[in-house]
Motif scaffolding. Structure first.
Motif, PDB file in Angstrom:
ATOM      1  N   GLN A   1     -13.904   3.311   7.579  1.00 18.68           N
ATOM      2  CA  GLN A   1     -13.843   2.843   9.122  1.00 18.68           C
ATOM      3  C   GLN A   1     -15.212   2.068   9.344  1.00 18.68           C
ATOM      4  O   GLN A   1     -15.083   1.572  10.373  1.00 18.68           O
ATOM      5  CB  GLN A   1     -13.204   3.680   9.907  1.00 18.68           C
ATOM      6  N   MET A   2     -16.266   2.426   8.725  1.00 24.09           N
ATOM      7  CA  MET A   2     -17.607   1.955   9.080  1.00 24.09           C
ATOM      8  C   MET A   2     -17.708   0.624   8.484  1.00 24.09           C
ATOM      9  O   MET A   2     -18.872  -0.151   8.720  1.00 24.09           O
ATOM     10  CB  MET A   2     -18.782   2.741   8.437  1.00 24.09           C
ATOM     11  N   THR A   3     -17.090   0.032   7.610  1.00 24.65           N
ATOM     12  CA  THR A   3     -17.430  -1.298   6.832  1.00 24.65           C
ATOM     13  C   THR A   3     -17.441  -2.429   7.865  1.00 24.65           C
ATOM     14  O   THR A   3     -16.609  -2.513   8.806  1.00 24.65           O
ATOM     15  CB  THR A   3     -16.158  -1.518   5.682  1.00 24.65           C
ATOM     16  N   LEU A   4     -18.236  -3.404   7.374  1.00 17.33           N
ATOM     17  CA  LEU A   4     -18.392  -4.717   8.283  1.00 17.33           C
ATOM     18  C   LEU A   4     -18.123  -6.000   7.329  1.00 17.33           C
ATOM     19  O   LEU A   4     -18.176  -6.892   7.581  1.00 17.33           O
ATOM     20  CB  LEU A   4     -19.682  -4.831   8.599  1.00 17.33           C
ATOM     21  N   GLY A   5     -17.589  -5.549   6.017  1.00 14.68           N
ATOM     22  CA  GLY A   5     -17.296  -6.532   5.158  1.00 14.68           C
ATOM     23  C   GLY A   5     -16.012  -7.381   5.189  1.00 14.68           C
ATOM     24  O   GLY A   5     -15.605  -8.082   4.421  1.00 14.68           O
ATOM     25  N   GLU A   6     -14.956  -6.339   5.978  1.00 17.50           N
ATOM     26  CA  GLU A   6     -13.746  -7.069   6.306  1.00 17.50           C
ATOM     27  C   GLU A   6     -13.080  -6.385   7.486  1.00 17.50           C
ATOM     28  O   GLU A   6     -13.778  -5.468   8.055  1.00 17.50           O
ATOM     29  CB  GLU A   6     -12.898  -6.751   4.986  1.00 17.50           C
ATOM     30  N   ILE A   7     -12.137  -7.091   8.181  1.00 14.21           N
ATOM     31  CA  ILE A   7     -11.588  -6.640   9.356  1.00 14.21           C
ATOM     32  C   ILE A   7     -10.652  -5.389   8.930  1.00 14.21           C
ATOM     33  O   ILE A   7     -10.167  -5.241   7.801  1.00 14.21           O
ATOM     34  CB  ILE A   7     -10.369  -7.623   9.653  1.00 14.21           C
ATOM     35  N   THR A   8     -10.955  -4.377   9.678  1.00 12.22           N
ATOM     36  CA  THR A   8     -10.163  -3.066   9.297  1.00 12.22           C
ATOM     37  C   THR A   8      -9.980  -2.239  10.533  1.00 12.22           C
ATOM     38  O   THR A   8     -10.718  -2.413  11.641  1.00 12.22           O
ATOM     39  CB  THR A   8     -11.077  -2.133   8.058  1.00 12.22           C
ATOM     40  N   GLY A   9      -8.923  -1.487  10.646  1.00 13.70           N
ATOM     41  CA  GLY A   9      -8.676  -0.220  11.465  1.00 13.70           C
ATOM     42  C   GLY A   9      -9.274   0.681  11.202  1.00 13.70           C
ATOM     43  O   GLY A   9     -10.219   0.837  10.258  1.00 13.70           O
ATOM     44  N   GLY A  10      -9.014   1.725  12.007  1.00 20.23           N
ATOM     45  CA  GLY A  10      -9.810   2.950  11.952  1.00 20.23           C
ATOM     46  C   GLY A  10     -10.271   3.341  13.022  1.00 20.23           C
ATOM     47  O   GLY A  10     -10.849   2.469  13.702  1.00 20.23           O
ATOM     48  N   SER A  11     -10.330   4.581  13.449  1.00 21.67           N
ATOM     49  CA  SER A  11     -10.780   5.228  14.634  1.00 21.67           C
ATOM     50  C   SER A  11     -11.078   6.787  14.533  1.00 21.67           C
ATOM     51  O   SER A  11     -10.548   7.349  13.872  1.00 21.67           O
ATOM     52  CB  SER A  11      -9.986   5.008  15.733  1.00 21.67           C
ATOM     53  N   PRO A  12     -12.214   7.312  15.154  1.00 21.17           N
ATOM     54  CA  PRO A  12     -12.401   8.658  14.952  1.00 21.17           C
ATOM     55  C   PRO A  12     -11.155   9.625  15.502  1.00 21.17           C
ATOM     56  O   PRO A  12     -11.253  10.716  15.239  1.00 21.17           O
ATOM     57  CB  PRO A  12     -13.686   9.179  15.580  1.00 21.17           C
ATOM     58  N   TYR A  13     -10.301   8.988  16.501  1.00 24.83           N
ATOM     59  CA  TYR A  13      -9.061   9.618  16.763  1.00 24.83           C
ATOM     60  C   TYR A  13      -7.977   9.628  15.956  1.00 24.83           C
ATOM     61  O   TYR A  13      -6.897  10.064  16.376  1.00 24.83           O
ATOM     62  CB  TYR A  13      -8.804   9.007  18.211  1.00 24.83           C
ATOM     63  N   GLY A  14      -7.958   8.639  15.028  1.00 21.44           N
ATOM     64  CA  GLY A  14      -6.740   8.621  14.126  1.00 21.44           C
ATOM     65  C   GLY A  14      -6.749   7.206  13.353  1.00 21.44           C
ATOM     66  O   GLY A  14      -7.552   6.362  13.736  1.00 21.44           O
ATOM     67  N   ALA A  15      -6.034   7.447  12.141  1.00 20.24           N
ATOM     68  CA  ALA A  15      -5.736   6.201  11.237  1.00 20.24           C
ATOM     69  C   ALA A  15      -4.997   4.991  12.120  1.00 20.24           C
ATOM     70  O   ALA A  15      -4.236   5.269  12.805  1.00 20.24           O
ATOM     71  CB  ALA A  15      -5.311   6.659  10.116  1.00 20.24           C
ATOM     72  N   THR A  16      -5.671   3.739  11.876  1.00 21.19           N
ATOM     73  CA  THR A  16      -4.947   2.507  12.622  1.00 21.19           C
ATOM     74  C   THR A  16      -4.793   1.593  11.250  1.00 21.19           C
ATOM     75  O   THR A  16      -5.790   1.486  10.460  1.00 21.19           O
ATOM     76  CB  THR A  16      -5.738   2.199  13.674  1.00 21.19           C
ATOM     77  N   THR A  17      -4.045   0.609  11.692  1.00 25.25           N
ATOM     78  CA  THR A  17      -4.108  -0.979  11.019  1.00 25.25           C
ATOM     79  C   THR A  17      -3.786  -1.743  11.971  1.00 25.25           C
ATOM     80  O   THR A  17      -3.513  -1.560  13.019  1.00 25.25           O
ATOM     81  CB  THR A  17      -2.675  -0.694   9.966  1.00 25.25           C
ATOM     82  N   ILE A  18      -4.175  -2.944  11.571  1.00 18.58           N
ATOM     83  CA  ILE A  18      -3.929  -4.342  12.276  1.00 18.58           C
ATOM     84  C   ILE A  18      -2.893  -5.310  11.705  1.00 18.58           C
ATOM     85  O   ILE A  18      -3.098  -5.577  10.598  1.00 18.58           O
ATOM     86  CB  ILE A  18      -5.357  -4.839  12.357  1.00 18.58           C
ATOM     87  N   ALA A  19      -2.199  -5.552  12.470  1.00 19.39           N
ATOM     88  CA  ALA A  19      -0.844  -6.246  11.861  1.00 19.39           C
ATOM     89  C   ALA A  19      -0.831  -7.622  11.813  1.00 19.39           C
ATOM     90  O   ALA A  19      -0.314  -8.290  11.094  1.00 19.39           O
ATOM     91  CB  ALA A  19       0.584  -5.694  12.438  1.00 19.39           C
ATOM     92  N   GLY A  20      -1.828  -8.091  12.775  1.00 24.10           N
ATOM     93  CA  GLY A  20      -1.848  -9.530  13.009  1.00 24.10           C
ATOM     94  C   GLY A  20      -0.777 -10.054  14.081  1.00 24.10           C
ATOM     95  O   GLY A  20       0.318  -9.113  14.188  1.00 24.10           O
ATOM     96  N   ALA A  21      -1.063 -11.047  14.949  1.00 26.86           N
ATOM     97  CA  ALA A  21      -0.102 -11.517  15.971  1.00 26.86           C
ATOM     98  C   ALA A  21       1.103 -11.753  15.557  1.00 26.86           C
ATOM     99  O   ALA A  21       2.073 -11.516  16.229  1.00 26.86           O
ATOM    100  CB  ALA A  21      -0.716 -12.770  16.760  1.00 26.86           C
ATOM    101  N   ASP A  22       1.432 -12.232  14.326  1.00 26.92           N
ATOM    102  CA  ASP A  22       2.665 -12.676  13.617  1.00 26.92           C
ATOM    103  C   ASP A  22       3.198 -11.375  12.822  1.00 26.92           C
ATOM    104  O   ASP A  22       4.351 -11.589  12.260  1.00 26.92           O
ATOM    105  CB  ASP A  22       2.579 -13.745  13.048  1.00 26.92           C
ATOM    106  N   GLY A  23       2.515 -10.334  12.668  1.00 26.44           N
ATOM    107  CA  GLY A  23       3.008  -9.253  11.895  1.00 26.44           C
ATOM    108  C   GLY A  23       2.837  -9.335  10.323  1.00 26.44           C
ATOM    109  O   GLY A  23       3.392  -8.736   9.596  1.00 26.44           O
ATOM    110  N   SER A  24       1.958 -10.599  10.096  1.00 22.17           N
ATOM    111  CA  SER A  24       2.026 -10.778   8.510  1.00 22.17           C
ATOM    112  C   SER A  24       0.964  -9.902   7.682  1.00 22.17           C
ATOM    113  O   SER A  24       1.223  -9.863   6.543  1.00 22.17           O
ATOM    114  CB  SER A  24       1.717 -12.264   8.315  1.00 22.17           C
ATOM    115  N   ARG A  25      -0.075  -9.356   8.394  1.00 21.90           N
ATOM    116  CA  ARG A  25      -0.932  -8.707   7.759  1.00 21.90           C
ATOM    117  C   ARG A  25      -0.387  -7.190   7.445  1.00 21.90           C
ATOM    118  O   ARG A  25      -0.007  -6.580   8.290  1.00 21.90           O
ATOM    119  CB  ARG A  25      -2.274  -8.541   8.747  1.00 21.90           C
ATOM    120  N   GLN A  26      -0.503  -6.849   6.240  1.00 21.77           N
ATOM    121  CA  GLN A  26      -0.079  -5.465   5.874  1.00 21.77           C
ATOM    122  C   GLN A  26      -1.236  -4.584   5.798  1.00 21.77           C
ATOM    123  O   GLN A  26      -2.270  -5.134   5.724  1.00 21.77           O
ATOM    124  CB  GLN A  26       0.574  -5.600   4.481  1.00 21.77           C
TER     125      GLN A  26
END
Length: 199
Positions: free
Chosen positions: A149-174
Motif C-alpha cells: 500500500q506504500m507503492t507509488l509505481g502504480e495506482i493501488t488501494g489499501g489503507s491502514p483501516y482495511g484492504a481496498t480496491t479501486i474499480a474505476g468509474a465504469d467498473g472495468s478495473r479489477q
C-alpha cells in the motif's frame, strides 16, 4: 482452530474477488473460513438492467449464524462515502445479537472498494468499523506490514483501516495483485488474532 466468516456484498464482482482473497489469507493462517453474502435488495429486473453480477456462488448469510464465528470480516463497496444499503440493512437486523452481547470480544475487520482513488474508501471502512465497535468487537486493520500500500509505481488501494480496491468509474478495473495481497494479508492477521483471543 478459529472459525471466520467473510461476509460481503458485491454488486459488480470486485468485492466478491476481494472476499475470496481475504478468505485465502485467513485459511493460509490456519483458520476455517466460510464466505457468505448478504441478500440483494434491488429488484431482479433492475439489477439485470444495471448489469449486476447475479451469479455469485457464495450462499446468503443469516443474522443468527454470526455468533457462531470467532471473527467476521465485512466487505462492501462504497456508496457516497458509506457502506451500500444491502450491508447496512443486514447489519441493522443484528439488534438481538447486540442486546445479548453475542459478538463481544470477537474479531472484526473491514474491506471495501470505490470507483476512484478518492471515492470514499476510508469513510466506508469507518462506517463498517463503527458497527463492529458497537458490537463489541476487536478491530483489525491493514497495517503497513503490507508494504504494497506504500507503492507509488502504480495506482493501488489499501489503507491502514482495511484492504481496498479501486474499480474505476465504469467498473472495468479489477483488483490488482497488490490489492489482493493486501486482502490476503488482512485475512491472515484476523485469523491469527482470532486464534489468540479464542485460545
Amino acid at each position: 482452530m478459529s472459525r471466520i466468516l467473510v461476509l460481503y456484498y458485491s454488486a459488480y464482482g470486485h468485492i466478491e474477488t476481494m472476499a475470496q482473497a481475504v478468505a485465502e489469507g485467513a485459511r493460509a493462517a490456519g483458520a476455517v473460513v466460510d464466505v457468505k453474502r448478504v441478500p440483494e435488495l434491488v429488484p431482479p429486473e433492475i439489477a439485470r438492467a444495471a448489469h449486476f453480477k447475479l451469479d455469485q456462488a457464495a450462499p446468503v448469510a443469516t443474522i443468527e449464524e454470526l455468533e457462531n464465528y470467532d471473527a467476521i470480516i465485512i466487505g462492501v463497496g462504497t456508496r457516497f462515502g458509506r457502506m451500500a444499503s444491502q450491508m447496512a440493512s443486514f447489519l441493522d437486523q443484528a439488534g438481538g445479537l447486540w442486546a445479548r452481547g453475542a459478538l463481544n470480544g470477537k474479531v472484526g475487520a473491514a474491506f471495501t472498494s470505490s470507483g476512484s482513488q478518492h471515492g470514499g474508501n476510508e469513510m466506508t471502512l469507518f462506517s463498517i468499523i463503527t458497527n463492529l465497535l458497537h458490537f463489541g468487537m476487536v478491530v483489525i486493520g491493514l497495517p503497513y506490514s503490507h508494504q504494497g500500500q506504500m507503492t507509488l509505481g502504480e495506482i493501488t488501494g489499501g489503507s491502514p483501516y482495511g484492504a481496498t480496491t479501486i474499480a474505476g468509474a465504469d467498473g472495468s478495473r479489477q483488483p490488482s495483485e497488490i490489492e489482493l495481497e493486501g486482502a490476503r494479508h488482512q485475512g491472515a492477521l484476523v485469523a491469527r488474532a482470532a486464534q489468540k483471543l479464542s485460545a
